[in-house]
Write an enzyme that holds these catalytic residues in place. Structure first.
Site, PDB file in Angstrom:
ATOM      1  N   ASN A   9     -30.028  22.146   6.845  1.00 26.71           N
ATOM      2  CA  ASN A   9     -31.044  21.421   6.062  1.00 26.71           C
ATOM      3  C   ASN A   9     -31.793  22.328   5.096  1.00 26.71           C
ATOM      4  OD1 ASN A   9     -30.158  19.388   7.682  1.00 26.71           O
ATOM      5  ND2 ASN A   9     -32.043  19.179   8.880  1.00 26.71           N
ATOM      6  N   HIS A  27     -36.965  -0.937 -38.637  1.00 32.60           N
ATOM      7  CA  HIS A  27     -36.390  -2.261 -38.319  1.00 32.60           C
ATOM      8  C   HIS A  27     -34.944  -2.362 -38.822  1.00 32.60           C
ATOM      9  CE1 HIS A  27     -40.586  -3.590 -37.622  1.00 32.60           C
ATOM     10  NE2 HIS A  27     -40.838  -2.805 -38.668  1.00 32.60           N
ATOM     11  N   SER A  48      -5.988   2.794 -33.197  1.00 31.89           N
ATOM     12  CA  SER A  48      -5.760   1.567 -32.441  1.00 31.89           C
ATOM     13  C   SER A  48      -4.278   1.438 -32.182  1.00 31.89           C
ATOM     14  CB  SER A  48      -6.259   0.374 -33.251  1.00 31.89           C
ATOM     15  OG  SER A  48      -5.629  -0.809 -32.811  1.00 31.89           O
ATOM     16  N   LYS A  63      -7.024   1.638 -38.258  1.00 35.61           N
ATOM     17  CA  LYS A  63      -8.250   1.966 -37.533  1.00 35.61           C
ATOM     18  C   LYS A  63      -8.429   3.463 -37.271  1.00 35.61           C
ATOM     19  CE  LYS A  63     -10.973  -0.387 -36.060  1.00 35.61           C
ATOM     20  NZ  LYS A  63     -11.016  -1.170 -34.835  1.00 35.61           N
ATOM     21  N   GLU A  92     -19.151   6.566 -29.098  1.00 42.84           N
ATOM     22  CA  GLU A  92     -19.215   5.341 -28.288  1.00 42.84           C
ATOM     23  C   GLU A  92     -19.280   5.671 -26.803  1.00 42.84           C
ATOM     24  OE1 GLU A  92     -16.774   1.741 -30.110  1.00 42.84           O
ATOM     25  OE2 GLU A  92     -15.628   3.584 -30.252  1.00 42.84           O
ATOM     26  N   TYR A 119     -35.515  15.578   7.160  1.00 43.10           N
ATOM     27  CA  TYR A 119     -34.135  15.415   6.689  1.00 43.10           C
ATOM     28  C   TYR A 119     -33.515  14.155   7.275  1.00 43.10           C
ATOM     29  CZ  TYR A 119     -29.261  16.102   5.551  1.00 43.10           C
ATOM     30  OH  TYR A 119     -27.993  15.921   5.059  1.00 43.10           O
ATOM     31  N   LYS A 125     -26.293  14.866  -4.008  1.00 42.58           N
ATOM     32  CA  LYS A 125     -25.449  15.745  -4.817  1.00 42.58           C
ATOM     33  C   LYS A 125     -24.470  15.014  -5.730  1.00 42.58           C
ATOM     34  CE  LYS A 125     -25.009  18.270  -1.095  1.00 42.58           C
ATOM     35  NZ  LYS A 125     -26.244  17.650  -0.537  1.00 42.58           N
TER      36      LYS A 125
HETATM   37  N1  ARG Z   1     -23.799  18.126   3.901  1.00 40.45           N
HETATM   38  C1  ARG Z   1     -25.175  17.972   4.212  1.00 40.45           C
HETATM   39  C2  ARG Z   1     -25.958  17.505   2.995  1.00 40.45           C
HETATM   40  O1  ARG Z   1     -25.453  17.583   1.943  1.00 40.45           O
HETATM   41  C3  ARG Z   1     -25.760  19.267   4.656  1.00 40.45           C
HETATM   42  C4  ARG Z   1     -26.888  19.094   5.596  1.00 40.45           C
HETATM   43  C5  ARG Z   1     -26.395  18.455   6.804  1.00 40.45           C
HETATM   44  N2  ARG Z   1     -27.418  18.393   7.774  1.00 40.45           N
HETATM   45  C6  ARG Z   1     -27.307  17.639   8.867  1.00 40.45           C
HETATM   46  N3  ARG Z   1     -28.290  17.644   9.687  1.00 40.45           N
HETATM   47  N4  ARG Z   1     -26.236  16.933   9.105  1.00 40.45           N
HETATM   48  O2  ARG Z   1     -27.068  17.054   3.091  1.00 40.45           O
END
Ligand code: ARG
Length: 468
Positions: free
Chosen positions: A121, A167, A288, A294, A301, A328, A336
């Site tokens: 953690n 505008h 295209s 085109k 885009e 946690y 992530k």
């Molecule tokens: N892979 C976990 C995360 O990205 C790491 C921490 C995991 N901790 C746990 N108590 N399972 O958060």
């Protein structure tokens, strides 16, 4: 019970398998694993582990010889990962466990000492902070390069006028350079936001343990120093569950992406046949499969399209954190993919847009035609009357009638004779014609921030200095 280092026959040597009677179900392994996403943190994970190891040595938890062995092995693991030779195992839940597993394969039970006084953690938030520190530096450099390209493009066309819009209607003439430099100012603020977020993420969380702190007499400031952090976190519960820094960065990224999308939209409009203000480089367009004529502005885009995706990741993070109890929770693993996707998307967009802008062709002829016709100069006519002593509201009314009458007669504002003008007000004299040119209209906006050539040139110089 002497099976494996965790003493459990079922869990294939998982670090936490001791208290389990059954091995993890395959579905659960696949469902909970995060190594595909967090493996990109390997270098930071090892960097953090080395600092942790030295801290344990200083606290006399590890002997010097042990520390040396562990560090050397960690460096060897890093080389395997660098070279793509590292073999991930099915039971590698995340990058932290993969590296620890490999470490233990290399040096045996001593590898098991590395995780003393540490939890994944505090480890994972350290890794992300280290990773972001580097990424943000790169990102700011990337923004800077994009800015340099815009400034160079502005400089190359520093006397070219274009219609400025409000505008989405033609409003007043501005320099094309002034328009581009508007984006450079936006990017200046973007860098400021990133640098500001950087300050708050630059705090060292290790030593927070799983949530409560650590039993070992570790010198957290020493760890911070080793890793180049100016400060340490001051509440272990907060440290393991704080994701504010990611939200701030995702917000900053969203704003940058919004800025990229605004220029993209203009490029799409400007490169249309209807406008033809610019030509996009062929190498940055596609055709295209059906219509042979085109040439499509796919890059702008897609930047426009992916802006929604980056905003989505910001919302994703905010919702993950909403009402999440301390400290946690596994929900936090979802941070992530969101963060990395936002970062990757903005970086890729910035990179391709920089190269596109470097090669952008500005169609001076179309721009010249677009500022012709006098419509853009109506405000100049009103301001001229103000100079002659007429209150602005009245001048606005008179000019409005001139414009309407010119429109009705199919005439261009600049083609009216003095006699015709004087039908609307006897304050008009022959000096009016010098005011009714695009150049004069532009150059009179000579205060700071205005579009006058002198101001724009000054700003180009300031920016060149700032960005060099
Ligand atoms: N892979 C976990 C995360 O990205 C790491 C921490 C995991 N901790 C746990 N108590 N399972 O958060």
């Amino acid at each position: 019970m002497a099976k494996g280092r965790a003493g459990n026959a079922f869990n294939d040597g998982k670090a936490w398998s001791g208290r389990f009677r059954e091995s993890t179900h395959r579905l659960v392994e696949a469902f909970t694993g995060s190594v595909a996403v967090d493996r990109r943190l390997y270098a930071q994970d090892i960097q953090g582990s080395i600092a942790h190891c030295k801290t344990l040595e200083k606290a006399r938890v590890l002997r010097s010889a042990e520390t040396r062995t562990i560090i050397r092995a960690l460096e060897a693991v890093k080389i395997e990962l660098d070279r793509g030779r590292f073999k991930f195992a099915r039971q590698d839940e995340d990058i932290h466990m993969a590296i620890e597993r490999r470490l233990t394969e290399l040096i045996g039970p001593l590898g098991g000492k590395l995780h003393t006084g540490r939890s994944r953690n505090d480890q994972v938030t350290l890794d992300v902070r280290l990773y972001l520190r580097h990424q943000l530096e790169e990102f700011v450099k990337q923004i800077q390069e994009y800015q340099r390209v815009l400034v160079a493009k502005a400089k190359a066309h520093r006397t070219v006028a274009m219609p400025g819009y409000t505008h989405f209607q033609r409003a007043q003439p501005v320099l094309f350079a002034h328009h581009l430099l508007a984006y450079v100012d936006m990017l200046e603020r973007d860098k400021g936001r990133i640098q500001d977020a950087h300050k708050r993420l630059n705090v060292m969380p290790l030593g927070s343990g799983a949530l409560a702190g650590t039993n070992y007499p570790v010198d957290r400031r020493y760890t911070a120093e080793l890793l180049g952090f100016p400060d340490v976190t001051t509440n272990s519960l907060d440290a393991v569950s704080d994701r504010d820094f990611m939200i701030e960065i995702a917000a900053a990224l969203s704003i940058t992406m919004m800025h990229l999308s605004r220029l993209s939209e203009e490029l799409i409009v400007w490169s249309s046949q209807e406008f033809h203000f610019v030509d996009l480089p062929d190498g940055f367009c596609t055709g295209s499969s059906m219509m042979p004529q085109k040439k499509n502005p796919d890059v702008p885009e897609l930047i426009r399209g992916r802006t929604g995706r980056v905003y989505g990741q910001l919302i994703n993070l905010l919702i993950t954190m909403k009402a999440l109890p301390l400290s946690y929770n596994r929900d936090l693993q979802e941070d992530k993919p969101a963060l990395f996707d936002a970062l990757d998307t903005v970086k890729a967009s910035l990179q391709v847009l920089t190269e596109l802008m470097r090669r952008l062709k500005v169609n001076r002829e179309s721009l010249k035609q677009a500022v012709q016709g006098g419509g853009l100069l109506a405000t100049e006519l009103a301001d001229y009357l103000v100079d002659k002593g007429m209150p602005f509201r009245e001048a606005h009314g008179v000019t409005g009638r001139v414009v309407r009458s010119a429109l009705e007669r199919g005439r261009d504002l600049t083609s009216l004779s003095l006699q015709e003008l004087r039908e609307f007000s006897d304050r008009f004299d022959k000096g009016v014609f010098a005011r009714l040119t695009v150049e004069a209209a532009i150059d009179r906006k000579s205060q700071i921030g205005g579009t006058a050539r002198g101001q724009v040139e000054l700003r180009i110089k300031q920016l060149e200095r700032r960005l060099s």
